[in-house]
Design a protein around this motif. Sequence first.
Motif, mmCIF file in Angstrom:
data_model
loop_
_atom_site.group_PDB
_atom_site.id
_atom_site.type_symbol
_atom_site.label_atom_id
_atom_site.label_comp_id
_atom_site.label_asym_id
_atom_site.label_seq_id
_atom_site.Cartn_x
_atom_site.Cartn_y
_atom_site.Cartn_z
ATOM 1 N N ASN A 148 0.827 -1.203 0.000
ATOM 2 C CA ASN A 148 0.000 0.000 0.000
ATOM 3 C C ASN A 148 0.865 1.258 0.000
ATOM 4 O O ASN A 148 0.751 2.110 0.862
ATOM 5 C CB ASN A 148 -0.917 -0.024 1.224
ATOM 6 C CG ASN A 148 -2.077 0.935 1.038
ATOM 7 O OD1 ASN A 148 -2.351 1.369 -0.082
ATOM 8 N ND2 ASN A 148 -2.730 1.285 2.119
ATOM 9 N N LEU A 149 1.703 1.348 -1.001
ATOM 10 C CA LEU A 149 2.710 2.401 -1.035
ATOM 11 C C LEU A 149 2.315 3.445 -2.082
ATOM 12 O O LEU A 149 1.831 3.112 -3.160
ATOM 13 C CB LEU A 149 4.042 1.746 -1.382
ATOM 14 C CG LEU A 149 5.274 2.556 -1.692
ATOM 15 C CD1 LEU A 149 6.499 1.727 -1.318
ATOM 16 C CD2 LEU A 149 5.373 2.924 -3.163
ATOM 17 N N SER A 150 2.489 4.717 -1.730
ATOM 18 C CA SER A 150 2.260 5.780 -2.704
ATOM 19 C C SER A 150 3.528 6.594 -2.834
ATOM 20 O O SER A 150 4.168 6.929 -1.839
ATOM 21 C CB SER A 150 1.106 6.688 -2.251
ATOM 22 O OG SER A 150 -0.083 5.944 -2.214
ATOM 23 N N PHE A 151 3.888 6.883 -4.080
ATOM 24 C CA PHE A 151 5.115 7.634 -4.316
ATOM 25 C C PHE A 151 4.933 8.449 -5.587
ATOM 26 O O PHE A 151 4.397 7.967 -6.580
ATOM 27 C CB PHE A 151 6.301 6.673 -4.468
ATOM 28 C CG PHE A 151 7.609 7.363 -4.740
ATOM 29 C CD1 PHE A 151 8.196 8.162 -3.763
ATOM 30 C CD2 PHE A 151 8.244 7.232 -5.965
ATOM 31 C CE1 PHE A 151 9.394 8.799 -4.005
ATOM 32 C CE2 PHE A 151 9.449 7.864 -6.206
ATOM 33 C CZ PHE A 151 10.027 8.652 -5.227
ATOM 34 N N CYS A 152 5.323 9.711 -5.508
ATOM 35 C CA CYS A 152 5.148 10.579 -6.664
ATOM 36 C C CYS A 152 6.466 11.274 -6.959
ATOM 37 O O CYS A 152 7.127 11.774 -6.064
ATOM 38 C CB CYS A 152 4.052 11.593 -6.371
ATOM 39 S SG CYS A 152 3.711 12.642 -7.777
ATOM 40 N N VAL A 153 6.868 11.270 -8.239
ATOM 41 C CA VAL A 153 8.091 11.977 -8.613
ATOM 42 C C VAL A 153 7.743 13.444 -8.805
ATOM 43 O O VAL A 153 7.074 13.823 -9.756
ATOM 44 C CB VAL A 153 8.683 11.393 -9.911
ATOM 45 C CG1 VAL A 153 9.977 12.111 -10.264
ATOM 46 C CG2 VAL A 153 8.925 9.919 -9.764
ATOM 47 N N GLU A 154 8.150 14.241 -7.833
ATOM 48 C CA GLU A 154 7.873 15.674 -7.891
ATOM 49 C C GLU A 154 8.996 16.351 -8.652
ATOM 50 O O GLU A 154 9.880 15.713 -9.195
ATOM 51 C CB GLU A 154 7.802 16.252 -6.462
ATOM 52 C CG GLU A 154 6.929 15.476 -5.514
ATOM 53 C CD GLU A 154 5.481 15.883 -5.619
ATOM 54 O OE1 GLU A 154 5.179 16.759 -6.450
ATOM 55 O OE2 GLU A 154 4.654 15.315 -4.882
ATOM 56 N N ASN A 155 8.940 17.656 -8.627
ATOM 57 C CA ASN A 155 9.983 18.416 -9.311
ATOM 58 C C ASN A 155 11.211 18.478 -8.412
ATOM 59 O O ASN A 155 11.510 19.486 -7.797
ATOM 60 C CB ASN A 155 9.452 19.820 -9.586
ATOM 61 C CG ASN A 155 10.147 20.396 -10.798
ATOM 62 O OD1 ASN A 155 11.092 19.815 -11.319
ATOM 63 N ND2 ASN A 155 9.679 21.543 -11.229
ATOM 64 N N GLU A 156 11.928 17.390 -8.325
ATOM 65 C CA GLU A 156 13.000 17.300 -7.350
ATOM 66 C C GLU A 156 13.979 16.221 -7.774
ATOM 67 O O GLU A 156 13.753 15.503 -8.735
ATOM 68 C CB GLU A 156 12.423 16.908 -5.993
ATOM 69 C CG GLU A 156 11.795 15.535 -6.064
ATOM 70 C CD GLU A 156 11.041 15.139 -4.826
ATOM 71 O OE1 GLU A 156 10.950 15.941 -3.906
ATOM 72 O OE2 GLU A 156 10.557 14.008 -4.801
ATOM 73 N N HIS A 157 15.051 16.149 -7.054
ATOM 74 C CA HIS A 157 15.956 15.019 -7.196
ATOM 75 C C HIS A 157 15.780 14.164 -5.948
ATOM 76 O O HIS A 157 16.163 14.563 -4.864
ATOM 77 C CB HIS A 157 17.410 15.491 -7.314
ATOM 78 C CG HIS A 157 17.687 16.206 -8.599
ATOM 79 N ND1 HIS A 157 18.940 16.634 -8.948
ATOM 80 C CD2 HIS A 157 16.871 16.558 -9.613
ATOM 81 C CE1 HIS A 157 18.869 17.224 -10.130
ATOM 82 N NE2 HIS A 157 17.634 17.194 -10.551
ATOM 83 N N ALA A 158 15.148 13.013 -6.104
ATOM 84 C CA ALA A 158 14.839 12.190 -4.946
ATOM 85 C C ALA A 158 15.860 11.067 -4.796
ATOM 86 O O ALA A 158 16.264 10.459 -5.781
ATOM 87 C CB ALA A 158 13.439 11.608 -5.104
ATOM 88 N N GLY A 159 16.271 10.828 -3.564
ATOM 89 C CA GLY A 159 17.124 9.689 -3.278
ATOM 90 C C GLY A 159 16.309 8.649 -2.539
ATOM 91 O O GLY A 159 15.439 8.992 -1.748
ATOM 92 N N ILE A 160 16.561 7.379 -2.817
ATOM 93 C CA ILE A 160 15.864 6.319 -2.087
ATOM 94 C C ILE A 160 16.913 5.419 -1.447
ATOM 95 O O ILE A 160 17.822 4.943 -2.131
ATOM 96 C CB ILE A 160 14.966 5.491 -3.018
ATOM 97 C CG1 ILE A 160 13.881 6.383 -3.632
ATOM 98 C CG2 ILE A 160 14.332 4.341 -2.262
ATOM 99 C CD1 ILE A 160 12.948 5.650 -4.567
ATOM 100 N N ILE A 161 16.769 5.240 -0.136
ATOM 101 C CA ILE A 161 17.684 4.328 0.536
ATOM 102 C C ILE A 161 16.874 3.235 1.227
ATOM 103 O O ILE A 161 15.654 3.332 1.349
ATOM 104 C CB ILE A 161 18.567 5.051 1.581
ATOM 105 C CG1 ILE A 161 17.675 5.824 2.537
ATOM 106 C CG2 ILE A 161 19.568 5.959 0.913
ATOM 107 C CD1 ILE A 161 18.382 6.255 3.780
ATOM 108 N N GLY A 162 17.564 2.237 1.674
ATOM 109 C CA GLY A 162 16.894 1.124 2.332
ATOM 110 C C GLY A 162 17.793 -0.078 2.250
ATOM 111 O O GLY A 162 18.645 -0.147 1.375
#
Lengths: 249, 238
Positions: free
Chosen positions: B21-35
Amino acid sequence: MMDEDFAQGTSLLHHIDSRIKIVVAFFLVGIIAVTDNFTVIALALAVSLVLLTVARLPVTLVAKRLVAANSFIFFLWLTLPLTYGGELVYQTSLFSISHEGIILSALITLKTNTIVLTIIALLATSTIASLGHALEGLRLPGRLCFLLLFSYRYIFVIHQEYLRLSRAAKMRCFQPATNIHTYKTVAYLFGMTLVKSYNRGARIHQAMLLRGFNGHLIPLTSHRMNRNDIVFLFMGLTASAALVFLHFT
Amino acid sequence: MLELRNVSYTYPQAKSPILHNLSFCVENEHAGIIGPNGCGKTTLLHLMVGLLKPTEGELFFQGEPVTTKLDMYNLRRQVGFLFQSSDDQLFSPTVIEDVAFGPLNLGFAPAEARAIAENTLKNLGLTGFEDRITHKLSGGEKKLVALATILAMRPKILLLDEPTNNLDPKTTSRLIEILQNLELRQVIISHDWDFLSHTTTTLYKIDHGHIHKCEEGHIHVHRHIHKAGDHPHVHNLK
């Protein structure tokens, strides 16, 4: 492994359309393969030597390829004259050498060398990629052409993957012997290489889809036939026809 | 622009969903994802380009749900994806053919595609690489050429899956410079905190199938002494 040694060059043959070269090679090699007439083969050998001269290929490299091909022929000479039977030219209590055996060995030797030279002059002067596209241009099934292009690209990677696995086994003191443990390990290595290659194939397909691939490879360099191509095709077909004619007379 | 809405994904034969049940939106940004490894970072990117179909939930592109093949084609021509392994991405014999592959598929004529490819290589400082054999490039060169193959399609969003894996510090800083100068939205998966701090503005963390935005201020550049000269190092995270 599989460096395209002869593909880079500026000779007339390097500039001929790969499709034309494939067609000419197909006929020439076909005739050489089926004929048993020494005159025809000698003439074909002359044709291949002319082609080789036109292609201006490094002689030592060509010689190396011939040595590789003739190392198989060497074993024919060891067995055929002794076992073929027929009219004997030399006989001892241990073995006998037959006339027909020698003739047959000579025929095979000549044929093999002529075919290898023809293929080096005509096909090895194109890159594998351009041959792949040319085969597609000759209306060969697209899948077969893909298979050729991708095998060429990935055989190295698959080989490296296999070496990596076998190194890993060696590093843990694996020593091949004749026992179940060895068979099992080798089977695992092959199996794992197969699975990895399959997975890699799936990932490459994904990468291609993401870049808009829709089942058709579009060549970057499209070759337009020019006068040289047409003249070469005409000459190649004439030579082939002449050889066929000679074979039947 | 590109959005996953209430998406769950369970791998075939897995007992529990990897993303829930995950929501994620690519906004006007540089997003990093860690985990941590295996938490579903790559799965998330694969869902965003339709390589995987969500078990539940939907994918939106430019406000519209992505349902048909045509939607997917439109999405893919505008979203570039840099794979973890460059060998999976470079399949043509020569560099120029590989970089031109995308533009050719987009319908450019061979001459145009070649020009685009040459230009892209030039922008990445890879002039002279055109006729190099792809499988004979070094790891770092492969990575940059793989990036070129994607940028040649002029995407609006760039997804990068652990781009610094196996890169030396020099190539890494070259990659940082390239990414900083690209004017497009980026989503970067990485374990490399230094790299993320230079290339991203927002940081997300995936944990137990959910994604959280990290608090502001967690990414920062600071001056410090390296105990082992200028060798790569890990910062204490807590």
